[in-house]
Design a protein around this motif. Sequence first.
Motif, short mmCIF file in Angstrom:
data_model
loop_
_atom_site.label_atom_id
_atom_site.label_comp_id
_atom_site.label_asym_id
_atom_site.label_seq_id
_atom_site.Cartn_x
_atom_site.Cartn_y
_atom_site.Cartn_z
N LYS A 163 0.91 -1.28 0.05
CA LYS A 163 0.05 -0.08 0.03
C LYS A 163 0.65 1.24 -0.10
N PRO A 164 1.79 1.54 0.91
CA PRO A 164 2.57 2.69 0.81
C PRO A 164 3.59 2.73 -0.06
N VAL A 165 4.51 1.64 0.07
CA VAL A 165 5.50 1.75 -1.09
C VAL A 165 5.20 1.72 -2.56
N GLY A 166 4.18 1.05 -2.77
CA GLY A 166 3.72 0.76 -4.05
C GLY A 166 2.51 1.52 -4.65
N THR A 167 1.36 1.26 -4.22
CA THR A 167 0.01 1.82 -4.68
C THR A 167 -0.02 3.32 -4.31
N ALA A 168 0.42 3.87 -3.21
CA ALA A 168 0.36 5.24 -2.76
C ALA A 168 1.33 6.09 -3.50
N VAL A 169 2.43 5.31 -3.68
CA VAL A 169 3.62 6.18 -4.74
C VAL A 169 2.98 6.34 -6.14
N ALA A 170 2.46 5.31 -6.54
CA ALA A 170 1.82 5.23 -7.81
C ALA A 170 0.57 6.53 -8.05
N ILE A 171 -0.46 6.57 -7.22
CA ILE A 171 -1.33 7.33 -7.12
C ILE A 171 -0.72 8.71 -6.81
N MET A 172 0.36 8.97 -6.15
CA MET A 172 0.76 10.43 -5.93
C MET A 172 1.43 10.94 -7.00
N SER A 173 2.17 9.91 -7.55
CA SER A 173 2.86 10.17 -9.19
C SER A 173 1.79 10.77 -10.23
N LEU A 174 0.46 10.06 -10.18
CA LEU A 174 -0.54 10.59 -10.86
C LEU A 174 -1.02 11.81 -10.45
N VAL A 175 -1.21 11.98 -9.24
CA VAL A 175 -1.55 13.34 -8.48
C VAL A 175 -0.81 14.61 -9.15
N GLU A 176 0.67 14.14 -8.87
CA GLU A 176 1.71 15.15 -9.39
C GLU A 176 1.61 15.22 -10.72
N LYS A 177 1.06 14.35 -11.73
CA LYS A 177 0.98 14.89 -13.00
C LYS A 177 -0.32 15.46 -13.53
N GLY A 178 -1.10 15.60 -12.44
CA GLY A 178 -2.29 16.18 -12.81
C GLY A 178 -3.53 15.38 -13.10
N THR B 283 -5.41 10.03 11.92
CA THR B 283 -4.28 9.42 12.30
C THR B 283 -3.19 8.97 11.19
N ARG B 284 -3.79 9.19 10.09
CA ARG B 284 -3.23 8.63 9.00
C ARG B 284 -2.83 9.85 8.09
N ALA B 285 -1.82 9.43 7.11
CA ALA B 285 -1.02 10.28 6.07
C ALA B 285 -1.88 9.63 4.62
N LEU B 286 -1.37 9.85 3.59
CA LEU B 286 -2.00 9.32 2.23
C LEU B 286 -1.22 8.18 2.12
N GLY B 287 -1.93 7.00 2.32
CA GLY B 287 -1.20 5.71 2.08
C GLY B 287 -0.47 5.35 3.35
N TRP B 288 -0.24 5.97 4.00
CA TRP B 288 0.85 5.88 5.18
C TRP B 288 0.22 5.90 6.81
N GLY C 148 4.91 5.20 8.69
CA GLY C 148 5.19 3.93 8.54
C GLY C 148 4.11 3.06 8.05
N HIS C 149 4.29 1.79 8.15
CA HIS C 149 3.23 0.83 7.87
C HIS C 149 3.64 -0.71 8.29
N SER D 76 7.41 -4.59 8.18
CA SER D 76 7.18 -3.42 8.78
C SER D 76 8.21 -2.46 8.46
N ILE D 77 7.69 -1.16 8.21
CA ILE D 77 8.74 -0.03 7.71
C ILE D 77 8.42 1.02 8.65
#
Lengths: 81, 671
Positions: free
Chosen positions: B74-89, B284-289, B309-310, B317-318
């Motif tokens: 979730k955090p190191v894969g999907t959230a990073v992918a979604i945030m890259s799409l957010v970054e691209k608009g 209590t959460r950040a975006l995906g983390w 972390g997650h 765990s990280i």
Amino acid sequence: MRLIVTDRDQIRPVTVALALAGALRERHRAEFRPERIQNLLVNRATMWAFLRSEPLEHLLSWADEDRRSFLKRLASYLIYR
Amino acid sequence: MVLAAVAHAEAPDFSAVDEAARDAVTSGEVPGAVILVGRGDDVLYSRAFGWRALVPGPEPMTTDTIFDIASLTKPVGTAVAIMSLVEKGAVDLDAPLGRYLKEFQPHAFQQITIRRLLTHSAGLAAIPANHSMAVGFPAAARAIAKMKLDYPPGTGFQYSDTGFILLGEVVRRVSGRSLDDYLERLLFRPLGLRDTAFRPAAALRERIAPTEWNQGHILRGEVHDPRARELSGVAGHAGIFSTAADLARICRMLVNGGALDGRRVLRRDTIQLMWTRDQGGNGTRALGWDVTSSYALIMAPFFPAGSVGHTGFTGTSIWIDPASRTYLILLTNRVHPSGGGAARIRELRTRVTAAAGAALFRPVPVTTAASSGPAADVPEPVDGSDNGATTRSLATETVKSGLDVLVERGFAPLRGHAVGLVTNQTGIDARGRRAIDLIAGAPGVRLQAIFSPEHGIAGMVDADVPHGRDPATGRPIWSLYGPSRRPDSAMLRDVTALVFDIQDVGTRYYTYLSTLVYAMEEAGRRGIPVFVLDRPNPIGGRVVEGPLLDADLESFTGVHPIPVRTGLTIGEFGRLAAAERRIPVSLTVIAMSGWDRSLWYDQTGLPWVNPSPNIRSLTEALLYSGIGLLEATNLSVGRGTATPFEVVGAPWIEPVGLAEQLAPSTAPGCD
């Protein structure tokens, strides 16, 4: 082990607990699992110092800093002398 | 007070990390583990312990073992992918999910946003049915859209694989590439992660830690999560396999601001956005983390505030401290070979994180003034008022509780009100009459409802408390220690004033303080005034002891950053909490008369009623303020004995030597 309060005005129960935990960590390191003290202590500075086996005075000095800041905060909310 | 925590300059001592890992392997808690600690571009610690596999035969763990990282996907894969799409608009965090998945276009789903999916606050069920995933997308989206929401989006928090499964599909439909292909191009290949993939290649199989028996064979290289397996191994909630070294490269990229070795994955501000605690859900959460949700409390209390972390079901765990660019990776195969072990891995995670945190971080004090001792007197009230109290040292039978004062005043402050009364067995006057009966019979006052805290209206329950009805008055008793710990609109219907009358014990983690704060917050939202009928701090009001609670770790057992031994009455705490938390509530404290800070409860003349099942004397109330801290460890603090908190024990304690070590100079006032 039974704890007997001999002077309720003198005893500082948090200090007693930390002293007891420190002694247990020193004497029974293989058995005692102190990490979950943090469940209710909820203070990283004190917990890190405890886990590093720093002297009790160091732990209390962190709490003392906290106490000073708290005493400044609470004055306007007190009702009783 | 601590401004920040920093990694210190000298070489950290990770021997306690070694101890924790070895104990976990020796005890059988986990077959094996790989632990890596890094700071910036440096690896500070990297070790393997125990066994990569036990079945079909033993294989030693190595640092290059590939793990099914489960929900770390979730955090190191999907959230990073979604945030890259957010970054691209291409994706808007606050857009409804229906903008990207047409199955969710109906009005009923309008409040399900990408942000709420990332923070597990979208109202979706925790997991979808396995069979509904077997059909694959897009049919799986139709199946999820038919599921009933568990709560209105944005009003709560529920960890949800379902939401991240949908986010994986958002990546596919928006980018035109499957999640695994998208991450391969965005993250895995640019960072050179040769051991990281969904559906790892057969050539990697011998380095993969097998997980659990499934239909007659051990899963090895096949994802452990059954929903991810139904989705052919590629899903937004689980499915990535990786090593500690590859995950360390992802961590380095993130703590370095989105780039590593000249390859940029995300912008720095995108990572900051991703790691900012979101106020949605329960905050209590950040975006995906995770930041401080209930899942994080086994690790977050040992890394500095602001850490993220997650955890993953397979035992992974990280945890990352962005400020010091420090990270901890703990990978285990705890489900091997027969599953289970969820409770035991909690121990290893906590021990490893605590040991690593203590080795890595030291607080920065605001001042360096020498300590003047562990505790001190509370100052005088700033307005000079003392409500009739004097500084005399003993005032037996002169104290009137707030309830007594209210009775004396003929309930004047409550006239015309329909009262909701938060109380328990301690809510009695000097003659032993219940506040419930007194208010029910008060002229011009209607008792509308009763609310009970932890331990129930009679203070006898050591579990969740059900709702009930008071036989004497016929009024409903709403539990504030059950599925909900706050009074809701139904409970507060027709209530025009909320009255709180409960005996506190002067310790921060006593949950009646939390009940008062929650009651004030809910009353404030509805414009209902709150009256606190004050009672003595039974262990006196002069001494304040113990550190403040770290504010980012507030919970039901620590609702506000005050010291462990508060030195406050419940009314004073209410005033402080309402002001400092900016609760928009009209708060009136009906003060005691005759009490001063030097008085212990047995000097007040008020009748003693056990405030909770295990506080049966003033001595126990006093000791609880310290010994209670030890309760969550593997010590017994005497619950279940005749004298809780007056005894401490464990089978391995050698009591005589321990008592001798605790010299009177260390613990004055106690033998």
